[in-house]
Scaffold this motif. Structure first.
Motif, PDB file in Angstrom:
ATOM      1  N   THR A   1       7.848   2.447  10.234  1.00  0.00           N
ATOM      2  CA  THR A   1       6.501   1.999  10.586  1.00  0.00           C
ATOM      3  C   THR A   1       5.712   3.201  11.077  1.00  0.00           C
ATOM      4  O   THR A   1       5.947   3.712  12.171  1.00  0.00           O
ATOM      5  CB  THR A   1       6.545   0.917  11.675  1.00  0.00           C
ATOM      6  OG1 THR A   1       7.313  -0.195  11.205  1.00  0.00           O
ATOM      7  CG2 THR A   1       5.138   0.434  12.006  1.00  0.00           C
TER       8      THR A   1
ATOM      9  N   PRO B   1       7.643  -0.406   4.290  1.00  0.00           N
ATOM     10  CA  PRO B   1       8.079  -0.767   5.650  1.00  0.00           C
ATOM     11  C   PRO B   1       8.607  -2.200   5.671  1.00  0.00           C
ATOM     12  O   PRO B   1       8.397  -2.966   4.725  1.00  0.00           O
ATOM     13  CB  PRO B   1       6.802  -0.622   6.481  1.00  0.00           C
ATOM     14  CG  PRO B   1       5.690  -0.778   5.499  1.00  0.00           C
ATOM     15  CD  PRO B   1       6.187  -0.215   4.206  1.00  0.00           C
TER      16      PRO B   1
ATOM     17  N   SER C   1       9.251  -5.879   8.003  1.00  0.00           N
ATOM     18  CA  SER C   1       8.859  -6.698   9.145  1.00  0.00           C
ATOM     19  C   SER C   1      10.077  -7.460   9.637  1.00  0.00           C
ATOM     20  O   SER C   1      10.753  -8.146   8.854  1.00  0.00           O
ATOM     21  CB  SER C   1       7.749  -7.673   8.733  1.00  0.00           C
ATOM     22  OG  SER C   1       7.389  -8.513   9.817  1.00  0.00           O
TER      23      SER C   1
ATOM     24  N   THR D   1       2.005  -0.245   4.207  1.00  0.00           N
ATOM     25  CA  THR D   1       1.738   0.176   5.583  1.00  0.00           C
ATOM     26  C   THR D   1       0.645  -0.676   6.207  1.00  0.00           C
ATOM     27  O   THR D   1       0.768  -1.116   7.359  1.00  0.00           O
ATOM     28  CB  THR D   1       1.340   1.663   5.604  1.00  0.00           C
ATOM     29  OG1 THR D   1       2.485   2.451   5.261  1.00  0.00           O
ATOM     30  CG2 THR D   1       0.840   2.080   6.982  1.00  0.00           C
TER      31      THR D   1
ATOM     32  N   LYS E   1       2.082  -3.928   7.183  1.00  0.00           N
ATOM     33  CA  LYS E   1       2.927  -3.846   8.373  1.00  0.00           C
ATOM     34  C   LYS E   1       2.077  -3.760   9.639  1.00  0.00           C
ATOM     35  O   LYS E   1       2.391  -4.400  10.659  1.00  0.00           O
ATOM     36  CB  LYS E   1       3.846  -2.624   8.278  1.00  0.00           C
ATOM     37  CG  LYS E   1       4.796  -2.456   9.486  1.00  0.00           C
ATOM     38  CD  LYS E   1       5.692  -3.670   9.682  1.00  0.00           C
ATOM     39  CE  LYS E   1       6.502  -3.616  10.968  1.00  0.00           C
ATOM     40  NZ  LYS E   1       7.562  -2.608  10.969  1.00  0.00           N
TER      41      LYS E   1
ATOM     42  N   ASN F   1       2.135  -6.559  12.652  1.00  0.00           N
ATOM     43  CA  ASN F   1       2.532  -6.143  13.990  1.00  0.00           C
ATOM     44  C   ASN F   1       1.386  -6.215  14.997  1.00  0.00           C
ATOM     45  O   ASN F   1       1.626  -6.405  16.186  1.00  0.00           O
ATOM     46  CB  ASN F   1       3.150  -4.747  13.961  1.00  0.00           C
ATOM     47  CG  ASN F   1       4.634  -4.808  13.645  1.00  0.00           C
ATOM     48  OD1 ASN F   1       5.083  -5.770  13.036  1.00  0.00           O
ATOM     49  ND2 ASN F   1       5.383  -3.803  14.030  1.00  0.00           N
TER      50      ASN F   1
ATOM     51  N   ASP G   1       2.673   0.588  17.546  1.00  0.00           N
ATOM     52  CA  ASP G   1       2.128  -0.095  16.372  1.00  0.00           C
ATOM     53  C   ASP G   1       0.718  -0.621  16.618  1.00  0.00           C
ATOM     54  O   ASP G   1      -0.132  -0.595  15.716  1.00  0.00           O
ATOM     55  CB  ASP G   1       3.059  -1.231  15.953  1.00  0.00           C
ATOM     56  CG  ASP G   1       4.388  -0.708  15.421  1.00  0.00           C
ATOM     57  OD1 ASP G   1       4.526   0.522  15.262  1.00  0.00           O
ATOM     58  OD2 ASP G   1       5.292  -1.526  15.170  1.00  0.00           O
TER      59      ASP G   1
END
Length: 296
Positions: free
Chosen positions: A96, A120, A122, A168, A171, A175, A240
């Motif tokens: 990440t 990435p 999750s 990305t 992600k 997040n 994040d």
């Protein structure tokens, strides 16, 4: 020649690598600290001497490390990944990191002659062990298709998010939602405790209404048990949220709630809870409100 190289054997990477082995892939692993390689060596799995060595010996390299700086180091260090790439090598970047960091890594891999897949994942350590992470793949369609079986060994489901960088972005999307939701849940529980409500009763109300979800059910149970062992640490959630806010600034997307959530995680870090599970964000809030989370 091994089917796949795996670089990064931390809390997430190690179980992901084991799942590749369980799926029958011929595996070659590497980690910057040798002790994390030991269980793989004991199981008869080969280890690489360096990222360059891994790249020279496989067609596909999966990479999952802590942050963008670590990705850059693995790529560009002496005996780094870039030095071992050729036209037949695909790098699957699963860490990440920020959007700009992803695009920079993609350019470096391309310039070195390799193919880049942005993928990435999750999920936390539990799904990593179970092979039920959500894979967020993006890149050239043919490249994504080529590595799809490897992604399926670690993820269920795998989602094709589009062109390079969209994995990305996806992600960061999920997040930031996770961090916003956890921050709001923690605030609500502290509000309830300040008003004399007990945790179990509040959880019952949450679990039997429109807000019932695995996040609140699982994290609520951990908070009630006083269990802050890291599944997804405060430090990572703060990172994040910061990456999401950086990207939002670049594209002009307002994230006022995310900014507030980041400050709650920042305060938890300042109080020494950075290495604890993201649920520890509630500790800062409870201390500020002068309430106990334990039942009286």
């Amino acid at each position: 020649m091994a089917d796949v190289g795996f670089i990064g054997l931390g809390a997430m990477g190690a179980p992901m690598a084991w799942n590749l082995d369980d799926a029958g892939f011929d595996l070659l692993v590497y980690n910057r600290s040798d002790d994390r390689e030991d269980p793989f060596e004991s199981a008869g799995i080969e280890t690489g001497a360096s990222p360059r060595d891994v790249a020279e010996r496989v067609d596909v390299v999966c990479l999952i490390v802590s942050n963008g700086a670590a990705v850059e180091a693995v790529l560009e260090q002496d005996d780094g990944l870039l030095a071992g790439l050729d036209e037949g090598t695909t790098v699957v970047q699963m860490s990440t990191i920020g959007y700009d960091e992803t695009m920079a890594a993609a350019e470096m891999v391309s310039e070195a002659g390799g193919t880049f897949v942005d993928a990435p994942v999750s999920g936390t350590v539990g799904p990593a062990r179970e092979g039920t992470l959500v894979g967020l793949a993006s890149g050239e369609e043919s490249a994504v298709e080529d590595v799809w079986p490897m992604l399926e060994a670690m993820c269920e489901p795998v989602v094709n998010c589009g062109e390079t960088g969209q994995g990305t972005n996806m992600k960061l999307f999920i997040n930031l939602l996770l961090g916003d939701a956890m921050g709001a849940f923690a605030e609500a529980l502290v509000f309830g405790r300040k008003n004399g409500l007990d945790l179990d009763t509040m959880q019952t109300v949450v679990d039997n209404g429109a807000l019932d979800c695995p996040l609140f059910a699982g994290k609520g149970e951990l908070i009630a048990d006083g269990d802050y062992e890291p599944r997804f640490p405060v430090d990572y959630q703060f990172k994040d949220l910061s990456l999401a806010l950086d990207r939002a600034g670049d594209v002009g997307a307002p994230l006022s709630q995310t900014a507030a959530a980041r400050e709650s995680f920042s305060a938890a870090r300042a109080q020494g809870h950075g290495s604890e599970d993201m649920t520890a964000v509630i500790k800062h809030l409870a201390e500020t409100a002068d309430v106990s989370l334990a039942e009286e």
